[in-house]
Design a protein around this motif. Structure first.
Motif, PDB file in Angstrom:
ATOM      1  N   ALA A  66       9.228   7.405  -7.390  1.00 27.35           N
ATOM      2  CA  ALA A  66       9.052   5.873  -6.965  1.00 27.35           C
ATOM      3  C   ALA A  66       9.572   4.836  -7.989  1.00 27.35           C
ATOM      4  O   ALA A  66       9.692   5.151  -9.512  1.00 27.35           O
ATOM      5  CB  ALA A  66       7.418   5.346  -6.698  1.00 27.35           C
ATOM      6  N   ARG A  67      10.192   3.837  -7.752  1.00 28.91           N
ATOM      7  CA  ARG A  67      10.650   2.625  -8.329  1.00 28.91           C
ATOM      8  C   ARG A  67      11.707   3.074  -9.606  1.00 28.91           C
ATOM      9  O   ARG A  67      11.454   2.819 -10.827  1.00 28.91           O
ATOM     10  CB  ARG A  67       9.379   1.786  -9.130  1.00 28.91           C
ATOM     11  CG  ARG A  67       8.864   1.068  -8.095  1.00 28.91           C
ATOM     12  CD  ARG A  67       7.694   0.130  -8.654  1.00 28.91           C
ATOM     13  NE  ARG A  67       7.175  -0.863  -7.628  1.00 28.91           N
ATOM     14  CZ  ARG A  67       6.347  -1.710  -7.931  1.00 28.91           C
ATOM     15  NH1 ARG A  67       5.643  -1.754  -9.142  1.00 28.91           N
ATOM     16  NH2 ARG A  67       5.918  -2.516  -6.993  1.00 28.91           N
ATOM     17  N   GLU A  83      19.438   9.436 -12.130  1.00 29.80           N
ATOM     18  CA  GLU A  83      18.754  10.186 -11.027  1.00 29.80           C
ATOM     19  C   GLU A  83      17.420   9.819 -10.844  1.00 29.80           C
ATOM     20  O   GLU A  83      16.842  10.126 -11.928  1.00 29.80           O
ATOM     21  CB  GLU A  83      19.320  11.528 -10.689  1.00 29.80           C
ATOM     22  CG  GLU A  83      20.882  11.789 -10.758  1.00 29.80           C
ATOM     23  CD  GLU A  83      21.363  11.427  -9.510  1.00 29.80           C
ATOM     24  OE1 GLU A  83      20.696  11.123  -8.478  1.00 29.80           O
ATOM     25  OE2 GLU A  83      22.831  11.323  -9.274  1.00 29.80           O
ATOM     26  N   PRO A  84      16.883   9.496  -9.570  1.00 30.03           N
ATOM     27  CA  PRO A  84      15.389   9.578  -9.794  1.00 30.03           C
ATOM     28  C   PRO A  84      14.726  10.840 -10.173  1.00 30.03           C
ATOM     29  O   PRO A  84      15.238  11.923  -9.757  1.00 30.03           O
ATOM     30  CB  PRO A  84      15.182   9.185  -8.336  1.00 30.03           C
ATOM     31  CG  PRO A  84      16.425   8.398  -7.496  1.00 30.03           C
ATOM     32  CD  PRO A  84      17.478   9.308  -8.582  1.00 30.03           C
ATOM     33  N   LEU A  85      13.649  10.811 -10.860  1.00 33.99           N
ATOM     34  CA  LEU A  85      13.197  11.921 -11.524  1.00 33.99           C
ATOM     35  C   LEU A  85      12.034  12.351 -10.420  1.00 33.99           C
ATOM     36  O   LEU A  85      10.905  11.654 -10.442  1.00 33.99           O
ATOM     37  CB  LEU A  85      12.639  11.930 -12.684  1.00 33.99           C
ATOM     38  CG  LEU A  85      13.679  11.661 -13.750  1.00 33.99           C
ATOM     39  CD1 LEU A  85      13.173  11.354 -15.178  1.00 33.99           C
ATOM     40  CD2 LEU A  85      14.686  12.609 -13.771  1.00 33.99           C
ATOM     41  N   THR A  86      11.945  13.218  -9.575  1.00 37.74           N
ATOM     42  CA  THR A  86      11.081  13.572  -8.544  1.00 37.74           C
ATOM     43  C   THR A  86      10.189  14.806  -8.662  1.00 37.74           C
ATOM     44  O   THR A  86       9.411  15.033  -7.723  1.00 37.74           O
ATOM     45  CB  THR A  86      11.865  13.697  -7.246  1.00 37.74           C
ATOM     46  OG1 THR A  86      12.829  14.652  -7.161  1.00 37.74           O
ATOM     47  CG2 THR A  86      12.567  12.409  -6.663  1.00 37.74           C
ATOM     48  N   LEU A 196      16.761  -6.062 -15.715  1.00 37.99           N
ATOM     49  CA  LEU A 196      16.396  -4.788 -15.592  1.00 37.99           C
ATOM     50  C   LEU A 196      14.862  -4.555 -15.423  1.00 37.99           C
ATOM     51  O   LEU A 196      14.357  -3.514 -14.442  1.00 37.99           O
ATOM     52  CB  LEU A 196      16.460  -3.978 -17.112  1.00 37.99           C
ATOM     53  CG  LEU A 196      17.898  -3.473 -17.677  1.00 37.99           C
ATOM     54  CD1 LEU A 196      17.788  -3.194 -19.001  1.00 37.99           C
ATOM     55  CD2 LEU A 196      18.358  -2.401 -16.921  1.00 37.99           C
ATOM     56  N   GLU A 197      14.016  -5.171 -15.623  1.00 34.74           N
ATOM     57  CA  GLU A 197      12.774  -5.354 -15.214  1.00 34.74           C
ATOM     58  C   GLU A 197      12.468  -5.582 -13.721  1.00 34.74           C
ATOM     59  O   GLU A 197      11.435  -4.725 -13.190  1.00 34.74           O
ATOM     60  CB  GLU A 197      12.051  -6.355 -15.835  1.00 34.74           C
ATOM     61  CG  GLU A 197      10.275  -6.250 -15.698  1.00 34.74           C
ATOM     62  CD  GLU A 197       9.411  -5.243 -16.128  1.00 34.74           C
ATOM     63  OE1 GLU A 197       8.412  -4.846 -15.773  1.00 34.74           O
ATOM     64  OE2 GLU A 197       9.962  -4.435 -17.147  1.00 34.74           O
ATOM     65  N   SER A 198      13.128  -6.653 -13.279  1.00 32.68           N
ATOM     66  CA  SER A 198      13.133  -6.761 -11.694  1.00 32.68           C
ATOM     67  C   SER A 198      13.781  -5.447 -11.009  1.00 32.68           C
ATOM     68  O   SER A 198      13.206  -5.153 -10.041  1.00 32.68           O
ATOM     69  CB  SER A 198      14.120  -8.161 -11.543  1.00 32.68           C
ATOM     70  OG  SER A 198      13.454  -9.038 -12.373  1.00 32.68           O
ATOM     71  N   ALA A 199      14.698  -4.810 -11.640  1.00 31.49           N
ATOM     72  CA  ALA A 199      15.116  -3.635 -10.914  1.00 31.49           C
ATOM     73  C   ALA A 199      14.116  -2.623 -10.746  1.00 31.49           C
ATOM     74  O   ALA A 199      13.985  -1.929  -9.787  1.00 31.49           O
ATOM     75  CB  ALA A 199      16.528  -3.103 -11.696  1.00 31.49           C
ATOM     76  N   ASP A 203      10.734  -2.787  -4.703  1.00 31.82           N
ATOM     77  CA  ASP A 203      10.477  -1.496  -3.799  1.00 31.82           C
ATOM     78  C   ASP A 203      11.575  -1.369  -3.091  1.00 31.82           C
ATOM     79  O   ASP A 203      11.435  -0.092  -2.268  1.00 31.82           O
ATOM     80  CB  ASP A 203       9.128  -1.702  -2.932  1.00 31.82           C
ATOM     81  CG  ASP A 203       7.826  -1.753  -3.705  1.00 31.82           C
ATOM     82  OD1 ASP A 203       7.660  -0.778  -4.879  1.00 31.82           O
ATOM     83  OD2 ASP A 203       6.860  -2.381  -3.813  1.00 31.82           O
ATOM     84  N   PHE A 204      12.548  -1.912  -3.156  1.00 36.18           N
ATOM     85  CA  PHE A 204      13.750  -2.021  -2.045  1.00 36.18           C
ATOM     86  C   PHE A 204      14.900  -1.404  -2.853  1.00 36.18           C
ATOM     87  O   PHE A 204      15.565  -1.948  -3.753  1.00 36.18           O
ATOM     88  CB  PHE A 204      14.157  -3.385  -1.583  1.00 36.18           C
ATOM     89  CG  PHE A 204      12.875  -3.813  -0.802  1.00 36.18           C
ATOM     90  CD1 PHE A 204      12.538  -3.396   0.457  1.00 36.18           C
ATOM     91  CD2 PHE A 204      12.170  -5.040  -1.358  1.00 36.18           C
ATOM     92  CE1 PHE A 204      11.526  -3.914   1.111  1.00 36.18           C
ATOM     93  CE2 PHE A 204      11.113  -5.624  -0.872  1.00 36.18           C
ATOM     94  CZ  PHE A 204      10.741  -5.054   0.278  1.00 36.18           C
ATOM     95  N   PRO A 205      15.446  -0.076  -2.504  1.00 37.36           N
ATOM     96  CA  PRO A 205      16.293   0.388  -3.473  1.00 37.36           C
ATOM     97  C   PRO A 205      17.660  -0.165  -3.389  1.00 37.36           C
ATOM     98  O   PRO A 205      18.488  -0.426  -4.344  1.00 37.36           O
ATOM     99  CB  PRO A 205      16.656   1.655  -2.558  1.00 37.36           C
ATOM    100  CG  PRO A 205      15.328   2.164  -1.827  1.00 37.36           C
ATOM    101  CD  PRO A 205      14.861   0.710  -1.553  1.00 37.36           C
ATOM    102  N   ALA A 206      18.193  -0.882  -2.225  1.00 39.14           N
ATOM    103  CA  ALA A 206      19.516  -1.725  -2.155  1.00 39.14           C
ATOM    104  C   ALA A 206      19.358  -2.924  -3.480  1.00 39.14           C
ATOM    105  O   ALA A 206      20.100  -3.362  -3.907  1.00 39.14           O
ATOM    106  CB  ALA A 206      19.582  -2.440  -0.915  1.00 39.14           C
TER     107      ALA A 206
END
Length: 251
Positions: A66-67, A83-86, A196-199, A203-206
């Motif tokens: 997430a995030r 890449e997201p670490l899932t 960066l902090e806002s990214a 919660d919205f990937p786009a």
């Protein structure tokens, strides 16, 4: 440095010098370098990453992806895309890449995730520049390496002085133009951090993708004001110049 890494080492901001190259190498130094071993007895940055991985293993259930941010970065070398670490396996792979990029492997100084063919791990690049000699393989069995290759000249760089503890104003009053240039750098740097902090917070990937793109663009925006600051000489007659202190300031 945090985490007890290299407790004898004080990190500083300055231009490119032999002293700063030695600092960079000591930050990246493996526990057992394959060349130029100095018998270091203090905790390495690699050991720090190993400790970080141990914490992930203790809290595997918190790894959700997430995030997290995603960005293609293959032009910087294999394994460099974000890449997201899932999963724990993804975390282990990512930390392994970070360690090998900085330190190489136990048997080779090469970066296993190069952006260019023959690229060395960071530690060995810094040592080449510091010693002024290319790192070459000197024997095959056993495989040994030494800084005994062709000469490497020091790259040309603006003569930025070491930033005083607490920033430039802590060392004495600044004239209006220097203060303005320093403020330009700090504002650009701070805006990059806010992007960066806002990214990371959205919660919205786009939206996260757009904010990360803004952050990368803002990073490049730092070059102009930073160069202008590094072209301004100190008033002490040393010939050295001011440089970025990377201080966060509110918008």
């Amino acid at each position: 440095m945090p985490g007890g890494v290299r407790p004898e080492l004080s990190v500083f901001l300055s231009g490119l010098t032999k002293e700063s190259l030695d600092l960079y190498a000591r930050i990246e130094e493996p526990d057992a370098p394959v060349a130029d071993a100095e018998g270091a007895t203090h905790t390495s940055i690699g050991a720090f990453y190993t400790a970080v991985l141990a914490v992930f293993r203790q809290h595997e259930g918190l790894i959700t992806g997430a995030r997290q941010l995603k960005r293609r970065m293959a032009h910087h070398g294999t394994g460099n895309s974000m890449e997201p670490l899932t999963s724990l396996a993804a975390v282990e792979k990512a930390i392994g890449i970070i360690k090998e990029q900085g330190e190489g492997t136990s048997g080779s100084p090469s970066n296993p995730h190069p952006g260019e063919d023959g690229e060395l791990a960071h530690y060995y690049v810094f040592r080449e520049l510091f010693l002024g000699r290319k790192l070459i393989k000197t024997s095959e069995a056993p495989e040994t390496w030494a800084f005994a290759g062709e000469d490497i000249p020091m790259p040309a760089a603006l003569p930025m002085a070491t930033v005083p503890l607490g920033g430039w104003e802590a060392a004495g009053p600044l004239d209006a133009d220097t203060r303005r240039r320093l403020g330009d750098v700090n504002r650009a740097y701070s805006q990059m951090l806010r992007f960066l902090e806002s990214a990371w917070q959205t919660d919205f990937p786009a939206e996260a993708d757009d904010l990360l793109t803004e952050a990368v663009g803002q990073m490049f925006e730092l070059e102009g004001p930073a160069r202008m600051l590094m072209e301004r000489q100190l008033p002490d007659g040393s010939g050295r110049t001011y440089g970025p202190e990377f201080r966060y300031i509110d918008a």
